[in-house]
Design a protein around this motif. Structure first.
Motif, PDB file in Angstrom:
ATOM      1  N   SER A 165       0.834  -1.199   0.000  1.00 20.82           N
ATOM      2  CA  SER A 165       0.000   0.000   0.000  1.00 20.82           C
ATOM      3  C   SER A 165       0.872   1.254   0.000  1.00 20.82           C
ATOM      4  O   SER A 165       1.951   1.287   0.599  1.00 20.82           O
ATOM      5  CB  SER A 165      -0.923   0.012   1.220  1.00 20.82           C
ATOM      6  OG  SER A 165      -0.174  -0.032   2.422  1.00 20.82           O
ATOM      7  N   LEU A 166       0.385   2.278  -0.702  1.00 15.60           N
ATOM      8  CA  LEU A 166       1.075   3.557  -0.794  1.00 15.60           C
ATOM      9  C   LEU A 166       0.125   4.673  -0.392  1.00 15.60           C
ATOM     10  O   LEU A 166      -1.090   4.577  -0.595  1.00 15.60           O
ATOM     11  CB  LEU A 166       1.589   3.824  -2.217  1.00 15.60           C
ATOM     12  CG  LEU A 166       2.633   2.888  -2.797  1.00 15.60           C
ATOM     13  CD1 LEU A 166       1.970   1.699  -3.466  1.00 15.60           C
ATOM     14  CD2 LEU A 166       3.509   3.610  -3.810  1.00 15.60           C
ATOM     15  N   GLY A 167       0.697   5.721   0.148  1.00  8.39           N
ATOM     16  CA  GLY A 167      -0.107   6.872   0.518  1.00  8.39           C
ATOM     17  C   GLY A 167       0.696   8.155   0.399  1.00  8.39           C
ATOM     18  O   GLY A 167       1.865   8.142  -0.003  1.00  8.39           O
ATOM     19  N   LEU A 168       0.068   9.261   0.739  1.00  3.30           N
ATOM     20  CA  LEU A 168       0.723  10.559   0.732  1.00  3.30           C
ATOM     21  C   LEU A 168       1.396  10.798   2.077  1.00  3.30           C
ATOM     22  O   LEU A 168       0.783  10.618   3.132  1.00  3.30           O
ATOM     23  CB  LEU A 168      -0.294  11.668   0.456  1.00  3.30           C
ATOM     24  CG  LEU A 168      -0.941  11.664  -0.937  1.00  3.30           C
ATOM     25  CD1 LEU A 168      -2.056  12.694  -0.993  1.00  3.30           C
ATOM     26  CD2 LEU A 168       0.107  11.945  -2.008  1.00  3.30           C
ATOM     27  N   TYR A 169       2.655  11.235   2.030  1.00  2.24           N
ATOM     28  CA  TYR A 169       3.419  11.471   3.250  1.00  2.24           C
ATOM     29  C   TYR A 169       4.170  12.796   3.152  1.00  2.24           C
ATOM     30  O   TYR A 169       4.516  13.255   2.053  1.00  2.24           O
ATOM     31  CB  TYR A 169       4.432  10.344   3.491  1.00  2.24           C
ATOM     32  CG  TYR A 169       3.814   9.082   4.034  1.00  2.24           C
ATOM     33  CD1 TYR A 169       3.810   8.816   5.401  1.00  2.24           C
ATOM     34  CD2 TYR A 169       3.203   8.163   3.180  1.00  2.24           C
ATOM     35  CE1 TYR A 169       3.223   7.659   5.904  1.00  2.24           C
ATOM     36  CE2 TYR A 169       2.618   7.010   3.664  1.00  2.24           C
ATOM     37  CZ  TYR A 169       2.633   6.757   5.035  1.00  2.24           C
ATOM     38  OH  TYR A 169       2.047   5.625   5.532  1.00  2.24           O
ATOM     39  N   ALA A 170       4.418  13.373   4.327  1.00  2.00           N
ATOM     40  CA  ALA A 170       5.245  14.576   4.430  1.00  2.00           C
ATOM     41  C   ALA A 170       5.966  14.558   5.762  1.00  2.00           C
ATOM     42  O   ALA A 170       5.518  13.916   6.732  1.00  2.00           O
ATOM     43  CB  ALA A 170       4.393  15.842   4.309  1.00  2.00           C
ATOM     44  N   HIS A 171       7.089  15.268   5.808  1.00  2.00           N
ATOM     45  CA  HIS A 171       7.852  15.381   7.049  1.00  2.00           C
ATOM     46  C   HIS A 171       7.127  16.331   8.014  1.00  2.00           C
ATOM     47  O   HIS A 171       6.477  17.289   7.599  1.00  2.00           O
ATOM     48  CB  HIS A 171       9.249  15.913   6.736  1.00  2.00           C
ATOM     49  CG  HIS A 171      10.233  15.732   7.844  1.00  2.00           C
ATOM     50  ND1 HIS A 171      10.263  16.552   8.961  1.00  2.00           N
ATOM     51  CD2 HIS A 171      11.233  14.826   8.017  1.00  2.00           C
ATOM     52  CE1 HIS A 171      11.228  16.163   9.752  1.00  2.00           C
ATOM     53  NE2 HIS A 171      11.841  15.119   9.222  1.00  2.00           N
ATOM     54  N   ARG A 172       7.244  16.051   9.299  1.00  2.00           N
ATOM     55  CA  ARG A 172       6.596  16.897  10.306  1.00  2.00           C
ATOM     56  C   ARG A 172       7.071  18.343  10.221  1.00  2.00           C
ATOM     57  O   ARG A 172       6.288  19.278  10.459  1.00  2.00           O
ATOM     58  CB  ARG A 172       6.883  16.337  11.700  1.00  2.00           C
ATOM     59  CG  ARG A 172       6.233  14.997  11.964  1.00  2.00           C
ATOM     60  CD  ARG A 172       6.486  14.508  13.387  1.00  2.00           C
ATOM     61  NE  ARG A 172       5.939  13.164  13.557  1.00  2.00           N
ATOM     62  CZ  ARG A 172       4.669  12.894  13.810  1.00  2.00           C
ATOM     63  NH1 ARG A 172       3.802  13.900  13.935  1.00  2.00           N
ATOM     64  NH2 ARG A 172       4.245  11.658  13.947  1.00  2.00           N
ATOM     65  N   ALA A 173       8.331  18.534   9.888  1.00  2.00           N
ATOM     66  CA  ALA A 173       8.859  19.893   9.790  1.00  2.00           C
ATOM     67  C   ALA A 173       8.201  20.661   8.653  1.00  2.00           C
ATOM     68  O   ALA A 173       7.894  21.855   8.778  1.00  2.00           O
ATOM     69  CB  ALA A 173      10.376  19.851   9.595  1.00  2.00           C
TER      70      ALA A 173
END
Length: 308
Positions: A165-173
């Motif tokens: 499975s794949l999704g959208l991710y971003a760094h907390r910063a």
């Protein structure tokens, strides 16, 4: 053509076309430049065609060379496979196994799966082809492959290990600076990481998520590892395997209810290799390892008998 060219001539030819230089090919082959030049001259005489032309940037392959290249490459792959198979002993776990996998799987997932195996069997050697180009199992470009497209050729032993499975991710910063998107439409206000050109994968996303064609990528690269590195560095929002994203406490999954993709995954090898203990061991190890990798993201216990 009255005489069959020696294999050494084709081997030299492959190195020259790869490097575009007699001297560079000679260094890699451990030969002198005149010897490499003689090999090319001999091959040209035997096939009756010019293979290279000189240019300010080195040797340029002619149309005849480009037509010959895939056949020579297939010969090289078969020669390497012959050596690997000839050294396979039924009960001993030693020798070389060549594995093909995507860049992300080959770099981020397989080392953890294979490391314990190499500790247990020090005489075992792995050749990893980490490439998003699908290599031919029947031509023995690789012995075992981790595929995100179902192998359809006959004479292959294939095991489905589930969906990655794949999704959208971003760094907390990044999210701390620019906020968290609450809808797919809000992605237009963010820095997005994506591909540099239209691919089959991108077209499939556009079909599933019609608004995706409106999005503009601020950071483009066709290299999946480079995209993953950009996400981890806080450049913007991008697509990441859930198992990799969840393993990094600095990454945040975004819009899980609105955006999710699955990649069905298979392990495959030529059925002729099933009698070799070392190939069978790695095949089974990859199945167990990939099942665990997929289970990490899904939270579901993946079960099922191995192929042997």
């Amino acid at each position: 053509m009255q005489q069959m060219p020696n294999w050494d001539l084709y081997w030299t030819f492959l190195h020259v076309i790869r490097h575009g230089s007699l001297s560079a090919a000679a260094r890699e082959l451990g030969l002198t430049q005149p010897t490499v030049g003689r090999h090319i001259d001999t091959l040209e005489d035997l096939i009756g065609a010019q293979l290279f032309t000189r240019s300010p940037n080195g040797l340029l392959a002619t149309d005849a060379a480009l037509e010959l290249q895939p056949y020579a490459a297939a010969m090289a792959a078969n020669a390497a496979a012959l050596v690997r198979l000839a050294t396979a002993q039924r009960d001993a776990v030693e020798g070389t196994v060549r594995i093909g996998a995507s860049e992300v799987i080959g770099t981020e997932v397989l080392p953890q799966i294979l490391a314990p195996l190499l500790e247990t069997y020090p005489a075992l050697h792995i050749e990893l082809s980490a490439s998003d180009t699908v290599e031919n199992l029947l031509n023995r470009e690789v012995d075992i492959a981790v595929r995100m497209a179902e192998p359809t050729q006959e004479a292959l032993l294939v095991r489905n290990v589930g969906d990655i499975s794949l999704g959208l991710y971003a760094h907390r910063a990044y999210l701390a600076r620019y906020g968290v998107p609450r809808t797919l439409a809000e992605l237009k206000n963010h820095r997005l990481i994506g591909f540099d050109r239209q691919t089959a994968f991108i077209r499939s996303i556009e079909k599933r998520f019609p608004m995706s064609h409106e999005l503009k990528f601020s950071y483009r690269t066709d290299n999946n590892l480079a995209q993953l590195a950009a996400i981890r560095s806080g450049i913007g929002i991008g697509i990441c395997q859930d198992s990799l994203g969840q393993a990094n406490p600095d990454l945040v999954r975004l819009l899980p209810g609105a955006f999710s993709i699955v990649l069905p995954t298979w392990i495959a090898m030529h059925e002729n290799l099933r009698s070799s203990h070392r190939f069978r061991l790695i095949f089974d190890t990859l199945i167990r390892g990939m099942l665990a990798h997929i289970e990490l993201a899904s939270g579901k216990k993946m079960q099922g008998p191995l192929a042997f």
